[in-house]
Design a protein around this motif. Sequence first.
Motif, PDB file in Angstrom:
ATOM      1  N   ASP A   7     -15.906 -34.053 120.798  1.00  0.00           N
ATOM      2  CA  ASP A   7     -15.789 -35.495 120.989  1.00  0.00           C
ATOM      3  C   ASP A   7     -17.104 -36.267 120.932  1.00  0.00           C
ATOM      4  O   ASP A   7     -17.096 -37.491 120.848  1.00  0.00           O
ATOM      5  CB  ASP A   7     -15.025 -35.845 122.263  1.00  0.00           C
ATOM      6  CG  ASP A   7     -15.716 -35.446 123.542  1.00  0.00           C
ATOM      7  OD1 ASP A   7     -16.627 -34.602 123.501  1.00  0.00           O
ATOM      8  OD2 ASP A   7     -15.317 -35.966 124.599  1.00  0.00           O
ATOM      9  N   GLU A  17     -21.264 -41.221 125.164  1.00  0.00           N
ATOM     10  CA  GLU A  17     -20.154 -41.513 126.071  1.00  0.00           C
ATOM     11  C   GLU A  17     -19.327 -40.252 126.288  1.00  0.00           C
ATOM     12  O   GLU A  17     -19.023 -39.518 125.350  1.00  0.00           O
ATOM     13  CB  GLU A  17     -19.277 -42.616 125.470  1.00  0.00           C
ATOM     14  CG  GLU A  17     -18.183 -43.069 126.394  1.00  0.00           C
ATOM     15  CD  GLU A  17     -17.400 -44.240 125.833  1.00  0.00           C
ATOM     16  OE1 GLU A  17     -16.320 -44.501 126.355  1.00  0.00           O
ATOM     17  OE2 GLU A  17     -17.863 -44.887 124.879  1.00  0.00           O
ATOM     18  N   LYS A  32     -10.116 -41.132 126.094  1.00  0.00           N
ATOM     19  CA  LYS A  32     -10.205 -42.589 126.161  1.00  0.00           C
ATOM     20  C   LYS A  32      -9.689 -43.279 124.903  1.00  0.00           C
ATOM     21  O   LYS A  32      -9.080 -44.339 124.980  1.00  0.00           O
ATOM     22  CB  LYS A  32     -11.654 -43.022 126.377  1.00  0.00           C
ATOM     23  CG  LYS A  32     -12.185 -42.717 127.753  1.00  0.00           C
ATOM     24  CD  LYS A  32     -13.624 -43.166 127.855  1.00  0.00           C
ATOM     25  CE  LYS A  32     -14.232 -42.801 129.178  1.00  0.00           C
ATOM     26  NZ  LYS A  32     -15.647 -43.180 129.262  1.00  0.00           N
ATOM     27  N   TYR A  33      -9.983 -42.711 123.734  1.00  0.00           N
ATOM     28  CA  TYR A  33      -9.741 -43.432 122.483  1.00  0.00           C
ATOM     29  C   TYR A  33      -8.733 -42.794 121.536  1.00  0.00           C
ATOM     30  O   TYR A  33      -8.314 -43.425 120.579  1.00  0.00           O
ATOM     31  CB  TYR A  33     -11.059 -43.630 121.732  1.00  0.00           C
ATOM     32  CG  TYR A  33     -12.091 -44.336 122.554  1.00  0.00           C
ATOM     33  CD1 TYR A  33     -11.915 -45.659 122.941  1.00  0.00           C
ATOM     34  CD2 TYR A  33     -13.237 -43.682 122.964  1.00  0.00           C
ATOM     35  CE1 TYR A  33     -12.858 -46.314 123.710  1.00  0.00           C
ATOM     36  CE2 TYR A  33     -14.199 -44.330 123.729  1.00  0.00           C
ATOM     37  CZ  TYR A  33     -13.998 -45.647 124.103  1.00  0.00           C
ATOM     38  OH  TYR A  33     -14.925 -46.282 124.859  1.00  0.00           O
ATOM     39  N   SER A  74     -16.159 -41.666 116.903  1.00  0.00           N
ATOM     40  CA  SER A  74     -16.625 -43.044 116.756  1.00  0.00           C
ATOM     41  C   SER A  74     -18.129 -43.165 116.510  1.00  0.00           C
ATOM     42  O   SER A  74     -18.651 -44.262 116.546  1.00  0.00           O
ATOM     43  CB  SER A  74     -16.239 -43.880 117.980  1.00  0.00           C
ATOM     44  OG  SER A  74     -14.843 -43.895 118.116  1.00  0.00           O
ATOM     45  N   CYS A  75     -18.820 -42.068 116.268  1.00  0.00           N
ATOM     46  CA  CYS A  75     -20.258 -42.127 115.967  1.00  0.00           C
ATOM     47  C   CYS A  75     -20.519 -41.731 114.518  1.00  0.00           C
ATOM     48  O   CYS A  75     -21.025 -42.501 113.735  1.00  0.00           O
ATOM     49  CB  CYS A  75     -21.045 -41.219 116.896  1.00  0.00           C
ATOM     50  SG  CYS A  75     -21.120 -41.838 118.590  1.00  0.00           S
ATOM     51  N   LYS A  90     -14.463 -38.984 125.259  1.00  0.00           N
ATOM     52  CA  LYS A  90     -13.951 -39.956 124.279  1.00  0.00           C
ATOM     53  C   LYS A  90     -12.559 -39.611 123.770  1.00  0.00           C
ATOM     54  O   LYS A  90     -11.799 -40.511 123.445  1.00  0.00           O
ATOM     55  CB  LYS A  90     -14.918 -40.072 123.102  1.00  0.00           C
ATOM     56  CG  LYS A  90     -16.195 -40.788 123.463  1.00  0.00           C
ATOM     57  CD  LYS A  90     -16.985 -41.135 122.229  1.00  0.00           C
ATOM     58  CE  LYS A  90     -18.021 -40.109 121.953  1.00  0.00           C
ATOM     59  NZ  LYS A  90     -18.878 -40.464 120.812  1.00  0.00           N
ATOM     60  N   PHE A 135     -21.111 -45.966 121.248  1.00  0.00           N
ATOM     61  CA  PHE A 135     -20.299 -44.807 121.590  1.00  0.00           C
ATOM     62  C   PHE A 135     -21.121 -43.542 121.827  1.00  0.00           C
ATOM     63  O   PHE A 135     -20.641 -42.592 122.426  1.00  0.00           O
ATOM     64  CB  PHE A 135     -19.280 -44.520 120.484  1.00  0.00           C
ATOM     65  CG  PHE A 135     -18.163 -45.514 120.433  1.00  0.00           C
ATOM     66  CD1 PHE A 135     -17.091 -45.414 121.304  1.00  0.00           C
ATOM     67  CD2 PHE A 135     -18.179 -46.539 119.516  1.00  0.00           C
ATOM     68  CE1 PHE A 135     -16.056 -46.322 121.254  1.00  0.00           C
ATOM     69  CE2 PHE A 135     -17.146 -47.465 119.457  1.00  0.00           C
ATOM     70  CZ  PHE A 135     -16.084 -47.353 120.329  1.00  0.00           C
ATOM     71  N   LYS A 183     -14.065 -39.923 112.868  1.00  0.00           N
ATOM     72  CA  LYS A 183     -14.665 -38.659 113.293  1.00  0.00           C
ATOM     73  C   LYS A 183     -14.790 -37.725 112.106  1.00  0.00           C
ATOM     74  O   LYS A 183     -14.188 -37.942 111.061  1.00  0.00           O
ATOM     75  CB  LYS A 183     -13.878 -38.015 114.423  1.00  0.00           C
ATOM     76  CG  LYS A 183     -12.419 -37.741 114.115  1.00  0.00           C
ATOM     77  CD  LYS A 183     -11.724 -37.262 115.385  1.00  0.00           C
ATOM     78  CE  LYS A 183     -10.238 -37.201 115.250  1.00  0.00           C
ATOM     79  NZ  LYS A 183      -9.539 -38.441 115.461  1.00  0.00           N
TER      80      LYS A 183
END
Length: 109
Positions: free
Chosen positions: A7, A93, A99-100, A11-12, A96, A90, A32
């Motif tokens: 993770d 964090e 969360k997402y 988002s990175c 993830k 992001f 991702k």
Amino acid sequence: MTLVVTDGCLSCVHMDCMEVCREDCFYEGEGKSVRHPDEWIDCEPECSDKAIFLDIASGLDIWLVLNAKSASAWPSVAIKRNPSADAKAFNGEANKLAKYFSPESELGA
């Protein structure tokens, strides 16, 4: 053994790993990147987000399944591009996936 994307990449997608990979072993989609567990080439993980681990680390079972399923559906990526515009927000964090993303929908459960 294989490398597993976790993770930290969600988002990175900084793509450091793709730039140094000798083969086209990475796949990208939905914010991702992943590696297919069966496409092991003897290399060390390179990731500015510390998101890639050898599968001998504990707690990677869900990530092995997610990497295999996603790699089978997504296109291979071999060229490094710029990270997403919000990657810095992001980066680092924790948790993830919960969360997402929905593991149930991602894993087809």
